[in-house]
Design an enzyme around this catalytic site. Structure first.
Site, PDB file in Angstrom:
ATOM      1  N   PRO A  77     -29.876  75.506 156.233  1.00 33.14           N
ATOM      2  CA  PRO A  77     -28.143  73.878 154.949  1.00 33.14           C
ATOM      3  C   PRO A  77     -27.074  73.233 155.333  1.00 33.14           C
ATOM      4  O   PRO A  77     -26.202  74.072 155.977  1.00 33.14           O
ATOM      5  CB  PRO A  77     -28.286  75.292 153.436  1.00 33.14           C
ATOM      6  CG  PRO A  77     -28.856  76.424 153.540  1.00 33.14           C
ATOM      7  CD  PRO A  77     -28.901  76.510 155.446  1.00 33.14           C
ATOM      8  N   ILE A  78     -27.381  72.327 154.707  1.00 33.69           N
ATOM      9  CA  ILE A  78     -25.757  71.546 155.323  1.00 33.69           C
ATOM     10  C   ILE A  78     -25.720  70.715 153.849  1.00 33.69           C
ATOM     11  O   ILE A  78     -26.493  69.882 153.358  1.00 33.69           O
ATOM     12  CB  ILE A  78     -25.946  70.414 156.344  1.00 33.69           C
ATOM     13  CG1 ILE A  78     -26.596  70.918 157.542  1.00 33.69           C
ATOM     14  CG2 ILE A  78     -24.950  68.749 156.055  1.00 33.69           C
ATOM     15  CD1 ILE A  78     -26.689  70.159 158.667  1.00 33.69           C
TER      16      ILE A  78
END
EC number: 5.3.2.-
Length: 64
Positions: A2-3
């Protein structure tokens, strides 16, 4: 991995940004069951002169 991208108007103290990164990381790790070391949080601070509100730069609005 996840970013998470967060854009904020400039002016917050560094300790608040650090706390935000910790809390967002914790929330994403819990919700997605993702290891914290795989989560990236990017915080971009935008100058008030580059942040428009209703067609006016935030730097021109009192109390912003």
């Amino acid at each position: 991995m996840p970013i998470i991208n967060i854009q904020l108007m400039e002016g917050r103290p560094p300790e608040k940004i650090k706390s935000l990164i910790v809390k967002v990381t914790d929330a994403v790790a819990e919700e997605l069951n993702s290891p914290k070391d795989r989560i990236r949080v990017l915080v971009s601070e935008v100058p008030k002169t580059h942040w428009g509100i209703g067609g006016v730069p935030a730097s021109d609005i009192p109390n912003r």
